[in-house]
Design a protein around this motif. Structure first.
Motif, short mmCIF file in Angstrom:
data_model
loop_
_atom_site.label_atom_id
_atom_site.label_comp_id
_atom_site.label_asym_id
_atom_site.label_seq_id
_atom_site.Cartn_x
_atom_site.Cartn_y
_atom_site.Cartn_z
N LEU A 4 39.76 -19.82 4.41
CA LEU A 4 41.09 -19.71 5.07
C LEU A 4 41.46 -20.65 5.70
O LEU A 4 42.56 -21.39 5.68
CB LEU A 4 41.10 -18.22 5.75
N LEU A 5 40.79 -20.80 7.20
CA LEU A 5 41.28 -21.97 7.96
C LEU A 5 40.08 -22.46 8.39
O LEU A 5 38.85 -22.09 8.03
CB LEU A 5 41.94 -21.50 9.18
N ASP A 6 40.04 -23.47 9.20
CA ASP A 6 38.83 -24.17 9.87
C ASP A 6 37.79 -23.10 10.31
O ASP A 6 37.93 -22.70 11.52
CB ASP A 6 39.29 -25.30 10.80
N GLY A 7 36.71 -23.00 9.48
CA GLY A 7 35.54 -21.94 10.01
C GLY A 7 35.96 -20.66 9.60
O GLY A 7 34.71 -19.79 9.59
N PHE A 8 37.15 -20.26 9.25
CA PHE A 8 37.12 -18.71 8.82
C PHE A 8 37.05 -18.62 7.15
O PHE A 8 37.70 -19.62 6.73
CB PHE A 8 38.55 -18.30 9.30
N VAL A 9 36.37 -17.64 6.93
CA VAL A 9 36.08 -17.44 5.49
C VAL A 9 36.31 -15.78 5.25
O VAL A 9 35.84 -15.08 5.96
CB VAL A 9 34.79 -18.11 5.03
N VAL A 10 36.57 -15.72 3.85
CA VAL A 10 36.40 -14.28 3.54
C VAL A 10 35.83 -14.19 2.09
O VAL A 10 36.12 -15.13 1.32
CB VAL A 10 37.93 -13.77 3.03
N GLY A 11 34.74 -13.60 1.83
CA GLY A 11 33.98 -13.34 0.62
C GLY A 11 34.78 -12.61 -0.40
O GLY A 11 35.42 -11.74 -0.20
N ASP A 12 34.59 -13.11 -1.65
CA ASP A 12 35.17 -12.55 -2.82
C ASP A 12 34.17 -11.54 -2.92
O ASP A 12 32.97 -11.56 -3.09
CB ASP A 12 35.53 -13.42 -3.71
N ALA A 13 34.71 -10.05 -3.48
CA ALA A 13 33.93 -9.03 -3.64
C ALA A 13 34.48 -8.18 -4.91
O ALA A 13 35.62 -7.80 -4.76
CB ALA A 13 33.45 -8.14 -2.40
N ASP A 14 33.57 -7.36 -5.61
CA ASP A 14 34.13 -6.29 -6.41
C ASP A 14 33.39 -5.16 -5.76
O ASP A 14 32.23 -4.94 -5.49
CB ASP A 14 33.54 -6.64 -7.87
N GLU A 15 34.18 -3.95 -5.87
CA GLU A 15 33.90 -2.59 -5.43
C GLU A 15 33.58 -1.81 -6.72
O GLU A 15 34.66 -1.77 -7.61
CB GLU A 15 34.89 -1.84 -4.74
N ILE A 16 32.65 -1.08 -6.80
CA ILE A 16 32.31 -0.11 -7.87
C ILE A 16 32.33 1.09 -7.40
O ILE A 16 31.87 1.74 -6.45
CB ILE A 16 30.93 -0.48 -8.44
N HIS A 17 33.50 1.99 -8.26
CA HIS A 17 33.55 3.45 -7.75
C HIS A 17 33.12 4.38 -8.91
O HIS A 17 33.25 4.11 -10.21
CB HIS A 17 35.32 3.55 -7.69
N PHE A 18 32.73 5.49 -8.69
CA PHE A 18 32.32 6.34 -9.56
C PHE A 18 32.63 7.84 -8.98
O PHE A 18 32.29 8.06 -7.83
CB PHE A 18 30.76 6.54 -9.66
N ARG A 46 35.11 -13.56 8.42
CA ARG A 46 34.07 -13.99 9.43
C ARG A 46 34.35 -15.53 9.94
O ARG A 46 34.91 -16.27 8.79
CB ARG A 46 32.77 -13.74 8.77
N PHE A 47 33.67 -15.81 10.77
CA PHE A 47 33.82 -17.09 11.18
C PHE A 47 32.53 -17.64 11.13
O PHE A 47 31.65 -17.26 11.48
CB PHE A 47 34.25 -17.20 12.86
N GLU A 48 32.46 -18.99 10.54
CA GLU A 48 31.19 -19.82 10.35
C GLU A 48 31.31 -21.22 11.10
O GLU A 48 30.81 -22.01 10.51
CB GLU A 48 30.81 -20.03 8.87
N GLY A 49 32.04 -21.35 11.84
CA GLY A 49 32.08 -22.47 12.77
C GLY A 49 31.25 -22.42 14.06
O GLY A 49 30.15 -21.86 14.25
N ALA A 53 32.30 -17.44 20.61
CA ALA A 53 33.26 -16.39 20.82
C ALA A 53 33.78 -15.96 19.42
O ALA A 53 33.50 -14.66 19.35
CB ALA A 53 34.62 -16.49 21.77
N PHE A 54 34.09 -16.86 18.67
CA PHE A 54 34.80 -16.53 17.27
C PHE A 54 33.57 -15.71 16.47
O PHE A 54 33.62 -14.93 15.83
CB PHE A 54 35.28 -17.54 16.52
N LYS A 55 32.57 -16.29 16.53
CA LYS A 55 31.30 -15.96 15.90
C LYS A 55 30.79 -14.51 16.07
O LYS A 55 30.40 -13.70 15.17
CB LYS A 55 30.04 -16.65 16.11
N ALA A 56 31.07 -14.29 17.62
CA ALA A 56 30.63 -12.93 18.07
C ALA A 56 31.92 -11.81 17.52
O ALA A 56 31.41 -10.65 17.16
CB ALA A 56 30.66 -12.85 19.69
N ILE A 57 32.79 -12.11 17.48
CA ILE A 57 33.94 -11.24 16.90
C ILE A 57 34.23 -11.17 15.52
O ILE A 57 34.16 -9.90 15.01
CB ILE A 57 35.27 -11.74 17.57
N PHE A 58 34.12 -12.14 14.74
CA PHE A 58 34.19 -12.42 13.36
C PHE A 58 32.75 -12.53 12.70
O PHE A 58 32.46 -13.52 12.14
CB PHE A 58 35.37 -13.40 12.97
#
Length: 101
Positions: A4-18, A46-49, A53-58
């Motif tokens: 998303l931004l420098d160091g911030f990421v969001v993983g793509d995911a699929d949810e399976i419901h039953f 999440r933050f991967e930079g 502080a950002f790593k602890a929060i995100f």
């Protein structure tokens, strides 16, 4: 994984419901009973930079299984439904009331 931004990421995911529902139509009060489960993979921000502080929060979260249960009654003039969603991190409940006039 989307950056998303420098160091911030969001993983793509699929949810399976039953889920399953059984409706007792011949009861004095027609009753619906529901149960289900769903898989919620980690897709949190999440933050991967280098900023600690950002790593602890995100930080990454674990994947979770949710278990859901519900019950409801329906009458000519009203409906009442209650449901819960239980998981290790967060559990929620909901109540729905409908009145027809």
């Amino acid at each position: 994984m989307d950056v998303l931004l420098d160091g911030f990421v969001v993983g793509d995911a699929d949810e399976i419901h039953f889920g399953l529902e059984y409706y007792f139509l011949r009861a004095a009060f027609p009753l619906a009973v529901r149960a289900g489960a769903w898989y919620d993979p980690d897709h949190s921000l999440r933050f991967e930079g280098e900023n600690l502080a950002f790593k602890a929060i995100f930080r990454p979260r674990s994947d979770e299984l949710h278990y859901t249960f519900g019950v409801g009654i329906s009458r000519q003039s009203y409906q009442v439904h209650f449901a819960v969603d239980l998981s290790q991190r967060v559990s929620t409940g909901s109540l729905s009331l409908i009145y027809r006039f």
